[in-house]
Scaffold this active site. Structure first.
Site: not given
Length: 701
Positions: A579, A592
């Site tokens: 990501s 995250y």
């Protein structure tokens, strides 16, 4: 043929009157329907085997006169899936007139070219070599099939005598003759010499049957095959056992699958010394009875008899000398045992080629085995794609049935090596191979994708499959997996329930990949979840879950995958779907973002370590994939909306506006990023590709 019956034990009666009524009096449609239901029963003919035809009266477009036209399966087709686009339409009289110019066996290849001068339907598929076999016979509907029972009769010692014993004077018999115009003449002569017969047995080859209507032809074919099957089963009962009885005991089913999964990558690597191959495994009762038998050692080297069989299976299999109970855990030690057997097989194939080749023979093809037999465990096959290797396996099972029947009748006989070679390396066969479409970029590749039940993972699997790969779909949700698997055509995908936080679950997913396809070449870690919270709200459970799925999952997936790839020795690709958040510091994202950064750096470390194995490791960084992404279906979307002070509904527009290209990013865009790394950028490793529309603060350099 008056005593038609619908009660069959050894073949499937599939004629559906309601379906037939919907076709009306369209004889071509009825011929196609008959072809399809005959091809649906592998005991009657295998994929691509045999051909069928019908003759109709049509208006000649040049003279407006009535002419007889023969409609016949074209070159390279399959009767089970035959449609109008796969048939050729020829003037029957013109085809028969070719008898006036035929000069003998040396003239066969030229005759195939002359078939084009007989074309009636300009949309015809290229006529096959078997066209004159149908055209020189007078019947309205004709079937040329390769039933196991009939080939057993055809390949048995004293085949002509056996044919007489089963059918009396109602069946003709012609000796082995390579398919072509001369064989058509032989069939014509056999019929003229034996008027009133219902069919002809072709020595070592197959069966011709016919009828005035499509239904009569269908029933005639079934009855003839049924009679041969009954005769063979009676002989087997009289004999008491087949193949000399059992020499080796089969391992229990689960142990066979375990052994196969361990061995498959090694076999795949060895079979891929020239061209990368896809595998298939079979351990049916028919297979096990044969490969465990006393007669395997005698029968396997003899090779198959029917041309359709050995064209797909090679002239003979490789029989492994490994003990069924052998410990396969030491891959290096097993490889050392296997390599000499493969080298010997390749040398023997080269000797076969050099001994039999003609002055104009095509160059020797891949000398590796297609069929590999492991007594007590099962049978492996390897070919260029899953359909081809599955069909090769099915054809060898047909060959087993033929040997079983022929041995029960009298004694199995195979084609002489020179006859086999002349078919395998026939210039017309080579021309057919040259006409095959170019392979897709990921043909011969096997991809395992985590999180493939939907969203980005499914889009990645779709893209890889569209580019030619076999895909192994994994996810923790079985319902999603079943739905995803159902979206692909046969021979493209398989699936395995896989929890990436559980090493044993990961190992089982790789076992499925090995059993179904032979190993793995591309691993994509797309399974994931997202939790967006400020640090004070991020719990230990949140942290551990993110680390387990994203980081530990990637580690375990790579560890188990590398073991398979090293067995194959074919290199490979590992792709991490990370990501932008692993590169950019943002609010409410400590758990995250940290996990994604760990994925990225682990990929760099793996790239450095695995380069010596030609295993490339790269990263694709998505950002803002809202539409179609599973992680945006719940709390993550709410958390990100809260972090940016907007509503969930405003998120897609927000993410599109903030990237340089002002583009919405879709799962398919991420899939394209993956494909670029595995299908185009074949000398890249340790790289990160951002698929985010352009985020300046996420630029890698």
């Amino acid at each position: 043929m008056e005593n038609l019956t619908k009660n069959f034990k050894y073949v499937d009666y599939l004629w559906d009157n309601e379906k037939v009524e919907s076709l009306g009096d369209d004889q071509v449609a009825l011929f196609l329907y008959r072809s399809n239901i005959l091809g649906a029963d592998l005991r009657i003919t295998n994929y691509g085997g045999g051909n069928t035809s019908c003759k109709t009266i049509e208006k000649d477009p040049l003279t407006n006169e009535d002419v007889e036209v023969m409609w016949v399966k074209g070159s390279g087709g399959d009767i089970g899936t035959l449609t109008r686009s796969g048939i050729a339409g020829l003037y029957t009289d013109r085809l028969r007139d070719l008898k006036n110019v035929y000069q003998g066996l040396h003239d066969e290849d030229r005759m195939v070219g002359l078939f084009n001068h007989c074309i009636y339907d300009l949309d015809s598929k290229a006529p096959s070599i078997d066209t004159p076999l149908h055209g020189l016979l007078p019947f309205a509907h004709i079937d040329h099939l390769h039933p196991d029972a009939l080939i057993a009769v055809a390949a048995a010692k004293d085949s002509e005598k056996v044919t007489k014993e089963i059918w009396g004077d109602t069946m003709g018999w012609v000796p082995w003759q390579r398919p072509g115009f001369d064989l058509g003449l032989q069939l014509e002569k056999c019929l003229n010499d034996n008027p009133g017969i219902r069919g002809i047995v072709l020595g070592s080859h197959g069966l011709f049957t016919w009828g005035d209507t499509s239904y009569e032809c269908y029933m005639n074919s079934l009855e003839v095959i049924e009679m041969a099957s009954e005769y063979i089963e009676k002989k087997i009962k009289e004999k008491g056992s087949v193949f000399g009885g059992q020499k080796v005991d089969s391992l229990p089913k689960e142990e066979r699958l375990e052994k196969a999964a361990q061995l498959m990558p090694l076999l795949r690597g060895l079979c891929s010394s020239e061209n990368q191959m896809i595998g298939h495994f079979s351990d049916t009762d028919v297979v096990m009875e044969y490969i465990n038998s006393h007669d395997l050692e005698r029968l396997a080297p003899m090779g198959t008899s029917c041309p359709d069989h050995f064209l797909r299976t090679k002239i003979q299999p490789l029989v492994l000398t490994l003990d069924a109970n052998e410990d396969l855990s030491d891959a290096e030690a097993i490889l050392k045992k296997l390599e000499p057997a493969f080298e010997q097989y390749r040398q023997e194939y080269a000797d076969y080629y050099n001994t039999c080749k003609r002055d104009n023979s095509p160059a020797m093809r891949d000398p590796n085995p297609v069929i590999i037999i492991y007594p007590g465990v099962g049978m492996f096959s390897f070919a260029k794609n899953k359909q081809t290797t599955r069909v090769a396996s099915e054809f060898y099972i047909n060959a087993i049935n033929v040997m079983r029947g022929a041995e029960a009748i009298t004694e199995y006989t195979s084609l002489p090596r020179q006859e086999a070679f002349d078919i395998e390396y026939w210039l017309l066969e080579e021309a057919k191979l040259q006409r095959m479409p170019k392979e897709q970029p990921l043909s011969r590749k096997i991809a395992l994708v985590t999180g493939a039940g939907g969203g980005i993972g499914k889009a990645i699997a779709d893209k890889l499959a569209a580019e030619g790969a076999n895909v192994v779909l994994t996810d923790i949700n079985e319902d999603s997996l079943k739905e995803a698997h159902a979206s692909y055509k046969r021979d493209v995908s398989t699936y395995a329930i896989c929890d990436v936080t559980n090493y044993h679950s990961i190992v089982n997913a790789y076992k499925k990949a090995c059993i179904e396809f032979g190993g793995v070449d591309i691993i994509v870690h797309s399974a994931g979840l997202a939790i967006s919270k400020p640090i004070e709200e991020t719990t230990q459970k949140d942290w551990d879950l993110l680390q387990d799925v994203l980081v530990k999952g990637q580690f375990e997936l790579a560890k188990a995958g590398v073991e398979v790839m090293r067995k194959q020795n074919l290199g490979g690709n590992f792709i991490s779907i990370a990501s932008k958040n692993g590169l950019v510091s943002g609010p409410n994202n400590v758990g995250y973002g940290t996990a994604k950064a760990a994925q990225q750096h682990m990929s760099r470390l793996l790239a450095a370590e695995l380069a010596k194995d030609k295993i490339r490791v790269n990263v694709v960084n998505p950002d803002g994939v809202i539409v179609g992404s599973k992680i945006w279906e719940g709390a993550w979307a709410e958390g990100r909306a809260k972090a940016y002070g907007i509503t969930v509904e405003e998120l897609p527009a927000h993410y599109a506006k903030r990237n340089l290209l002002n583009e919405i990013i879709y799962p398919e865009d991420i899939a394209n990023g993956v494909f670029s790394l595995v299908g185009i950028l074949d000398k890249s490793t340790g790289n990160i590709i951002n698929v985010d529309g352009g985020m300046a603060n996420a630029f890698v350099r």
